[in-house]
Design a protein around this motif. Structure first.
Motif, PDB file in Angstrom:
ATOM      1  N   ALA A 244      53.844  51.478  42.271  1.00  0.00           N
ATOM      2  CA  ALA A 244      52.953  50.347  41.994  1.00  0.00           C
ATOM      3  C   ALA A 244      51.929  50.162  43.103  1.00  0.00           C
ATOM      4  N   CYS A 245      52.361  50.347  44.352  1.00  0.00           N
ATOM      5  CA  CYS A 245      51.469  50.109  45.489  1.00  0.00           C
ATOM      6  C   CYS A 245      50.529  51.282  45.755  1.00  0.00           C
ATOM      7  N   THR A 246      50.934  52.483  45.391  1.00  0.00           N
ATOM      8  CA  THR A 246      50.096  53.653  45.679  1.00  0.00           C
ATOM      9  C   THR A 246      49.262  54.107  44.487  1.00  0.00           C
ATOM     10  N   ALA A 247      49.688  53.761  43.272  1.00  0.00           N
ATOM     11  CA  ALA A 247      48.949  54.173  42.076  1.00  0.00           C
ATOM     12  C   ALA A 247      48.547  52.983  41.213  1.00  0.00           C
ATOM     13  N   GLY A 248      49.463  52.039  41.038  1.00  0.00           N
ATOM     14  CA  GLY A 248      49.159  50.893  40.182  1.00  0.00           C
ATOM     15  C   GLY A 248      47.985  50.078  40.675  1.00  0.00           C
ATOM     16  N   LEU A 249      47.863  49.919  41.987  1.00  0.00           N
ATOM     17  CA  LEU A 249      46.734  49.161  42.532  1.00  0.00           C
ATOM     18  C   LEU A 249      45.399  49.789  42.149  1.00  0.00           C
ATOM     19  N   GLY A 250      45.388  51.113  42.021  1.00  0.00           N
ATOM     20  CA  GLY A 250      44.141  51.800  41.696  1.00  0.00           C
ATOM     21  C   GLY A 250      43.611  51.485  40.312  1.00  0.00           C
ATOM     22  N   LEU A 251      44.441  50.883  39.459  1.00  0.00           N
ATOM     23  CA  LEU A 251      43.996  50.518  38.111  1.00  0.00           C
ATOM     24  C   LEU A 251      43.183  49.234  38.105  1.00  0.00           C
ATOM     25  N   GLY A 252      43.113  48.576  39.249  1.00  0.00           N
ATOM     26  CA  GLY A 252      42.289  47.374  39.340  1.00  0.00           C
ATOM     27  C   GLY A 252      42.937  46.301  40.184  1.00  0.00           C
ATOM     28  N   ALA A 253      42.212  45.799  41.159  1.00  0.00           N
ATOM     29  CA  ALA A 253      42.702  44.719  42.013  1.00  0.00           C
ATOM     30  C   ALA A 253      41.531  43.822  42.383  1.00  0.00           C
ATOM     31  N   GLU A 254      41.740  42.529  42.212  1.00  0.00           N
ATOM     32  CA  GLU A 254      40.685  41.575  42.550  1.00  0.00           C
ATOM     33  C   GLU A 254      40.823  41.177  44.011  1.00  0.00           C
ATOM     34  N   VAL A 255      39.783  41.446  44.783  1.00  0.00           N
ATOM     35  CA  VAL A 255      39.778  41.147  46.212  1.00  0.00           C
ATOM     36  C   VAL A 255      38.545  40.316  46.523  1.00  0.00           C
ATOM     37  N   LYS A 256      38.773  39.081  46.949  1.00  0.00           N
ATOM     38  CA  LYS A 256      37.684  38.159  47.291  1.00  0.00           C
ATOM     39  C   LYS A 256      36.691  38.017  46.141  1.00  0.00           C
ATOM     40  N   GLY A 257      37.236  37.893  44.939  1.00  0.00           N
ATOM     41  CA  GLY A 257      36.399  37.678  43.767  1.00  0.00           C
ATOM     42  C   GLY A 257      35.770  38.919  43.192  1.00  0.00           C
ATOM     43  N   GLU A 258      36.003  40.072  43.796  1.00  0.00           N
ATOM     44  CA  GLU A 258      35.419  41.324  43.310  1.00  0.00           C
ATOM     45  C   GLU A 258      36.522  42.231  42.776  1.00  0.00           C
ATOM     46  N   LEU A 259      36.293  42.831  41.609  1.00  0.00           N
ATOM     47  CA  LEU A 259      37.272  43.724  41.003  1.00  0.00           C
ATOM     48  C   LEU A 259      37.047  45.141  41.513  1.00  0.00           C
ATOM     49  N   LEU A 260      38.039  45.676  42.189  1.00  0.00           N
ATOM     50  CA  LEU A 260      37.957  47.022  42.743  1.00  0.00           C
ATOM     51  C   LEU A 260      38.923  47.933  42.000  1.00  0.00           C
ATOM     52  N   ILE A 261      38.579  49.213  41.905  1.00  0.00           N
ATOM     53  CA  ILE A 261      39.464  50.192  41.285  1.00  0.00           C
ATOM     54  C   ILE A 261      39.551  51.419  42.179  1.00  0.00           C
ATOM     55  N   GLY A 262      40.523  52.271  41.889  1.00  0.00           N
ATOM     56  CA  GLY A 262      40.664  53.531  42.608  1.00  0.00           C
ATOM     57  C   GLY A 262      40.997  53.340  44.075  1.00  0.00           C
ATOM     58  N   GLU A 263      40.473  54.233  44.891  1.00  0.00           N
ATOM     59  CA  GLU A 263      40.760  54.201  46.324  1.00  0.00           C
ATOM     60  C   GLU A 263      40.260  52.919  46.976  1.00  0.00           C
ATOM     61  N   ASN A 264      39.187  52.352  46.437  1.00  0.00           N
ATOM     62  CA  ASN A 264      38.666  51.104  47.011  1.00  0.00           C
ATOM     63  C   ASN A 264      39.676  49.965  46.872  1.00  0.00           C
ATOM     64  N   ALA A 265      40.368  49.926  45.731  1.00  0.00           N
ATOM     65  CA  ALA A 265      41.374  48.879  45.523  1.00  0.00           C
ATOM     66  C   ALA A 265      42.531  49.050  46.499  1.00  0.00           C
ATOM     67  N   TRP A 266      42.954  50.288  46.695  1.00  0.00           N
ATOM     68  CA  TRP A 266      44.055  50.534  47.623  1.00  0.00           C
ATOM     69  C   TRP A 266      43.636  50.231  49.060  1.00  0.00           C
ATOM     70  N   ALA A 267      42.444  50.678  49.441  1.00  0.00           N
ATOM     71  CA  ALA A 267      41.978  50.493  50.818  1.00  0.00           C
ATOM     72  C   ALA A 267      41.803  49.018  51.161  1.00  0.00           C
ATOM     73  N   ALA A 268      41.490  48.195  50.159  1.00  0.00           N
ATOM     74  CA  ALA A 268      41.323  46.768  50.427  1.00  0.00           C
ATOM     75  C   ALA A 268      42.626  46.134  50.891  1.00  0.00           C
TER      76      ALA A 268
END
Length: 507
Positions: A244-268
C-alpha cells in the motif's frame, strides 16, 4: 511473562523484567491515545463506527457468554452493524457529530481514551475486551480480503480514474528499489532491527500472549494454532502495508490540496526521513494507499477512507486497552513485592494491588506523559497538549524489540532446565539482545544520519529512560550468565529446594 521469568530464573530477574515492562507499557499508553486521536482528526468519518464498537462489543459479550449462542449469528450481526456504520456513519446528523468530535483537542481525546481504557481494564475480560477484539478480528479479515481483491483489480484494471483524466493510473511500485542514502535517515544497520516488525518479532506480543491470550484459550494445544496463526496473519498484513505504501500511494494521494500520482505521490510522503517521520504521515500513507485499492474496484472514496481509518483506529484502540490491562498486572505484581510475611507489617503499596488502584496509577502516569510538552513545542496549552508521548516515542522500537530478546532469554532457560536443545532459540536471542542495545547506545551517545544524539539534543527524559533500560538489561544478563551453567536439567522446584536459583557467590 514477568512471573515466568521469576520461576525459571530468579526473583530479582522477575523484578527487573517487570520494570522493563512498566517502562515499555507506559510508552504504549502515552502514544496510542495520540495515534487514535490523530486518525480521528485526519479521518473524521471513522469516529462514529469506532464509537459504535463499544456498545456492540458489550452486547456480543453478553450474547456469547451468558446466552451460550454459537459464533455464526453474532459474527454476521457484528459485521453487518460495523459495515453499515462505515457506509452510513458520516451522513446527515452523523456528519455533524463526527465534525464536532473531530474539533476536540488531542488532549481531550487522549483523556477520553484513557478513561475508556480504565473501564475496559477493570471489567471482566468477556464483557468488553474479548468481544471487541473478536469484532476487530472479523473486521481485519474482511478488510484484508477487500484489500487483496482491490490489489488484484488495480493490477489488471489500474487505479480509480483521476478527475479530468479518463485513463486509469497503472499499478506499479513507485518507491525506488534501492536508496542507499535517504536524506536524514540513520544507517540501516542496526536501526532496521528496532522497527516495529509485528509480523516477524515483537516484544509486545509476548506480553499479550502471556497476559491475555493464554487466559482465553479453550485448551493448551490451541496455543500453537492461535499464536503461530496470528503471526502469519500479522506478516500478511505487514506485506499488504508495504504494498500500500510503495505502490498504492502511486494511484493518487492528495497533498496540500493537490492530487499527485506516481512517484510524485510517493515522494510527497517519503522524500526525506523527516517527511516520513511525522505520525500523521505514517498513518496516512497506509490509509490512503490501501483506500486506493478499494477505490479501484468501485468502492466510493469516502467509504474506502473510512474503512481503512476505522481499521487503524480500532486496532490502536485494542492495543491501548490491552496495554492498560497488562500495565495493571505489572503494577500489581510490582506492588506485591513489598508484601511482608511478618505479622502486623502492612504493605505500603497495598492500594496498588487492587485492580482499581493499579489501573488508576497506570493511566495517571500515562496521562502525565501525554500532557507534557512535545519535542519542540514552545507554546504549551491544554489545547495543544496530548502529544507528550512523542517524547518517549524514539524509545518504543528499541524497548519493544528488546522485550522480544528478553522473552527469548526466558524461553531459553525454560528449555535448558528441561534438558532440551536451546541453540535454535539462543541464536535469535543473542541477536535480539544485541541489536536494540546497539541502536539505543548509538542514539544516546553518537546520533546517526545527521541527527544529534539524545544527550546532545538535551532530551533528558529519553536519556534517563534509555540508560535505565540498558542498565536493567545488563543486570538481567549478568544474572543469567551466573545461573546458566548450573541450571541445565534442574527444574524450578528442585532448584528452589537446592537453593541454586540465585547467582553464585563471588567472594
Amino acid at each position: 511473562v514477568g512471573d515466568i521469568a521469576g520461576r525459571v530464573m530468579n526473583r530479582r530477574v522477575r523484578l527487573l523484567f517487570l520494570f522493563v515492562l512498566f517502562m515499555a507499557l507506559t510508552i504504549v499508553l502515552a502514544i496510542f491515545g495520540l495515534v487514535i486521536a490523530s486518525v480521528f482528526k485526519m479521518y473524521p468519518s471513522a469516529i462514529f463506527p469506532c464509537l459504535v464498537q463499544i456498545p456492540l462489543a458489550v452486547l456480543i459479550g453478553v450474547w456469547l457468554h451468558q446466552k451460550g449462542v454459537r459464533l455464526l449469528l453474532p459474527s454476521l450481526f457484528a459485521l453487518g452493524i460495523m459495515y453499515a456504520t462505515v457506509v452510513f456513519g458520516d451522513v446527515s446528523i452523523l456528519h455533524q457529530i463526527n465534525s464536532t468530535l473531530q474539533a476536540q483537542s488531542i488532549f481531550t481525546w487522549v483523556v477520553i481514551l484513557l478513561v475508556y481504557s480504565y473501564i475496559a481494564s477493570v471489567l471482566p475480560v468477556w464483557t468488553l475486551l474479548q468481544p471487541r477484539d473478536f469484532i476487530n478480528s472479523l473486521q481485519l479479515i474482511t478488510a484484508l480480503g477487500l484489500i487483496v481483491i482491490g490489489l488484484v483489480g488495480a493490477a489488471f484494471m489500474g487505479g480509480a480514474p483521476i478527475p479530468g483524466n479518463p485513463e486509469r493510473p497503472p499499478l506499479e511500485i513507485v518507491a525506488p528499489a534501492l536508496n542507499l542514502m535517504p536524506e536524514g535517515a540513520p544507517f540501516i544497520f542496526p536501526f532496521l532491527f528496532i522497527t516495529i516488525a509485528c509480523g516477524a518479532i515483537s516484544g509486545f506480543h509476548c506480553l499479550v500472549s502471556s497476559g491475555t491470550s493464554s487466559k482465553q484459550l479453550k485448551s493448551e494445544p490451541d496455543a500453537r494454532f492461535v499464536g503461530f496463526g496470528s503471526m502469519l496473519i500479522e506478516g500478511f498484513l505487514a506485506t499488504l502495508v508495504i504494498i500500500a505504501c510503495t505502490a498504492g500511494l502511486g494511484l493518487g494521494a492528495e497533498v496540500k490540496g493537490e492530487l499527485l500520482i506516481g512517484e510524485n505521490a510517493w515522494a510527497a510522503r517519503y522524500a526525506s526521513w523527516s517527511s516520513a517521520g511525522a505520525l500523521g504521515a505514517k498513518v496516512g500513507a497506509f490509509v490512503d494507499g490501501a483506500a486506493n485499492f478499494l477505490k479501484a474496484i468501485g468502492i466510493p472514496a469516502q467509504v474506502a477512507l473510512a474503512l481503512m481509518g476505522v481499521l487503524v483506529a480500532s486496532f490502536a484502540g485494542t492495543t491501548l486497552d490491552t496495554a492498560c490491562r497488562l500495565q495493571r498486572y505489572v503494577v500489581q505484581e510490582l506492588a506485591s513485592t513489598f508484601n511482608c510475611k511478618e505479622p502486623g507489617v502492612s504493605n505500603p503499596l497495598a492500594l496498588l494491588q487492587n485492580k482499581h488502584g493499579a489501573t488508576l496509577f497506570a493511566i495517571v502516569i500515562a496521562a502525565l506523559v501525554a500532557v507534557a510538552p512535545a519535542p519542540g513545542q514552545l507554546n504549551w496549552s491544554f489545547e495543544t497538549a496530548g502529544k507528550g508521548g512523542l517524547i518517549l516515542w524514539p524509545l518504543f522500537g528499541a524497548t519493544n524489540q528488546l522485550l522480544a530478546g528478553l522473552a527469548f532469554l526466558v524461553i531459553t532457560f525454560h528449555l535448558w532446565r528441561r534438558g532440551k536443545p536451546v541453540w535454535f532459540i539462543a541464536l535469535p536471542m543473542v541477536f535480539m539482545l544485541i541489536m536494540p542495545m546497539w541502536a539505543m547506545i548509538v542514539q544516546l551517545f553518537f546520533g546517526s544520519g545527521g541527527s544529534k544524539s539524545w544527550i546532545e539534543s538535551g532530551n533528558w527524559i529519553v536519556v534517563l529512560v534509555g540508560l535505565a533500560t540498558i542498565a536493567l538489561e545488563m543486570w538481567m544478563l549478568v544474572e543469567a550468565a551466573f545461573m546458566f551453567p548450573r541450571a541445565k536439567g534442574v527444574l524450578e522446584a528442585q532448584a528452589r529446594d537446592e537453593g541454586i536459583t540465585q547467582p553464585a557467590e563471588t567472594s
